[in-house]
Scaffold this active site. Structure first.
Site, PDB file in Angstrom:
ATOM      1  N   ARG A  36      41.200  41.030  24.805  1.00 22.40           N
ATOM      2  CA  ARG A  36      42.259  41.461  25.713  1.00 22.40           C
ATOM      3  C   ARG A  36      42.886  42.782  25.277  1.00 22.40           C
ATOM      4  O   ARG A  36      43.171  43.664  26.102  1.00 22.40           O
ATOM      5  CB  ARG A  36      43.325  40.361  25.809  1.00 22.40           C
ATOM      6  N   ILE A  97      48.893  44.578  33.028  1.00 27.41           N
ATOM      7  CA  ILE A  97      47.896  43.576  32.684  1.00 27.41           C
ATOM      8  C   ILE A  97      48.648  42.258  32.768  1.00 27.41           C
ATOM      9  O   ILE A  97      49.610  42.024  32.041  1.00 27.41           O
ATOM     10  CB  ILE A  97      47.258  43.822  31.302  1.00 27.41           C
ATOM     11  N   SER A  98      48.275  41.437  33.727  1.00 30.70           N
ATOM     12  CA  SER A  98      49.042  40.236  34.031  1.00 30.70           C
ATOM     13  C   SER A  98      48.993  39.237  32.891  1.00 30.70           C
ATOM     14  O   SER A  98      48.085  39.264  32.041  1.00 30.70           O
ATOM     15  CB  SER A  98      48.517  39.590  35.315  1.00 30.70           C
ATOM     16  N   ALA A  99      49.969  38.331  32.871  1.00 27.92           N
ATOM     17  CA  ALA A  99      50.025  37.294  31.853  1.00 27.92           C
ATOM     18  C   ALA A  99      48.729  36.487  31.863  1.00 27.92           C
ATOM     19  O   ALA A  99      48.219  36.134  32.935  1.00 27.92           O
ATOM     20  CB  ALA A  99      51.221  36.385  32.093  1.00 27.92           C
ATOM     21  N   PRO A 100      48.186  36.164  30.689  1.00 26.60           N
ATOM     22  CA  PRO A 100      46.936  35.383  30.660  1.00 26.60           C
ATOM     23  C   PRO A 100      47.018  34.098  31.462  1.00 26.60           C
ATOM     24  O   PRO A 100      46.061  33.720  32.140  1.00 26.60           O
ATOM     25  CB  PRO A 100      46.749  35.106  29.167  1.00 26.60           C
TER      26      PRO A 100
END
Length: 372
Positions: A36, A97-100
């Site tokens: 990530r 970058i969105s939350a996992p």
């Protein structure tokens, strides 16, 4: 000292497992396979007193790494469409970058198949595309990004991560990507107020469109639509908040409508139950009200509430309500809240959306029961 990204990824995977984020076995394998942090720029933006300030990886490597692998929170990677540079204060986050947890939940809803073809709208950092490629293969994935700088950065990150066979396109995603159509899945990582019909046209019969959906009133929703006979229809599958596609960002006219003169002209009344009666703190009610009042925005400011439509505004405190223009937006909101209660307080999941060449229709319970 360089952070231990392997340990951070492993801890994040365990945390996500506890949150139920790996609804499909392939999701954990993909999360562990894709680094990530390799898709996050060295400079990110953190909220600071109403604005966004740049935070560099070299400023605090451990904090940067911890933010990168936080399972519940995303990171803003661009503000103001790239116009604000490090050293300035950004006002509008325009890429993240969105939350996992959110990313994995959305991919689970997509039900990706190893033999399927996918069109992704909004490449962003490229991280979501790398996860999708783990499932379907890079050669079966097209990802489209409207921002040239973001497109270039994502393409470089994808190549470095071994996903060079992903087709990354610099274009307006609302138009899709006709050369590779039809697709089994069209996935958008940006919210829409109206689902572009081009996405329907480019989805194979029986295929799915999965997109964050919002109204001017309410920012959260996730539409899961099945395409049949030139139309897409389905229920809302979740409550996710994503940035809006650039061509559909709500633009409130409050700056033009609210003036000293219109304040003097405003109709004043008692709140008759106060803002609590409007059910604005209930996310399901807010979603329903937004569907009932298209084009009407609402926000809080201090102890007051504001509403704004194309030609009207309203402001309410605990003591008074002020309304101006041909519409009484406070009263309309109250009526919509009463409608929601009368219908048995339906949840977001009870509503649905149908998209045809002629437009879109929202409904409650069944496509034959349109809201408007």
């Amino acid at each position: 000292m360089e952070p231990d990204f392997t340990a951070l990824s492993a801890q994040a995977a365990d945390d996500l497992d506890g949150l139920g984020a790996f609804a499909r076995p392939w999701l954990r394998r993909a999360f562990e396979a894709v680094p990530r942090h390799a898709f996050i720029p060295d400079t990110v933006w953190v909220e600071d007193g109403g604005g966004y300030r740049a935070f560099g990886r070299t400023d605090d490597p451990r904090r940067w790494a911890a933010l990168a692998y936080d399972p519940r929170d995303g990171l803003v990677t661009q503000v103001d469409d790239g116009r604000t540079l490090a050293g300035g204060i950004g006002t509008l986050p325009t890429c993240s970058i969105s939350a996992p947890n959110a990313v994995l939940n959305m991919l689970a809803e997509a039900e990706l198949r190893t033999s399927g073809t996918v069109l992704e709208i909004g490449t962003g950092t490229g991280y979501n595309a790398a996860l999708i490629a783990q499932r379907v293969g890079g050669d079966r994935l097209v990802t489209v990004e409207i921002d040239e700088a973001l497109h270039a950065g994502a393409r470089a990150a994808l190549t470095a991560a071994g996903c060079e066979d992903v087709t990354a396109v610099h274009a307006d995603g609302e138009a899709g990507h006709p050369p590779r159509a039809p697709y089994d899945r069209v996935l958008s990582t940006a919210a829409v107020l109206a689902v572009p019909y081009a996405w329907v046209e480019q989805t194979r019969t029986g295929g799915l469109i999965l997109t964050p959906y919002r109204t001017a009133f309410c920012s959260h929703g996730l539409a899961r639509l099945t395409v049949e006979d030139g139309r897409a229809s389905g229920r809302f599958a979740g409550a996710m908040t994503f940035m809006t596609v650039r061509g559909q960002r709500p633009r409130s006219p409050i700056g033009d409508l609210f003036t000293d003169e219109t304040w003097r002209q405003a109709r004043e009344s008692a709140p008759d139950g106060g803002p609590d009666h409007l059910a604005l703190t209930d996310p399901h009610a807010a979603f329903a009200i937004g569907l009932r009042l298209p084009g009407v925005a609402h926000w809080e400011q201090g102890d007051g509430h504001w509403w704004c439509g194309p030609d009207s505004w309203a402001y309410a405190t605990g003591e008074s309500v002020y309304q101006w223009g041909p519409r009484d937006l406070y009263d309309e909101t109250r009526a919509a809240a009463d409608w929601w209660r009368d219908k048995g307080r339906p949840s977001l999941f009870d509503f649905g959306l149908t998209v045809t060449e002629g437009g879109q229709t929202v409904w409650l319970g069944d496509p034959g029961c349109p809201l408007l």
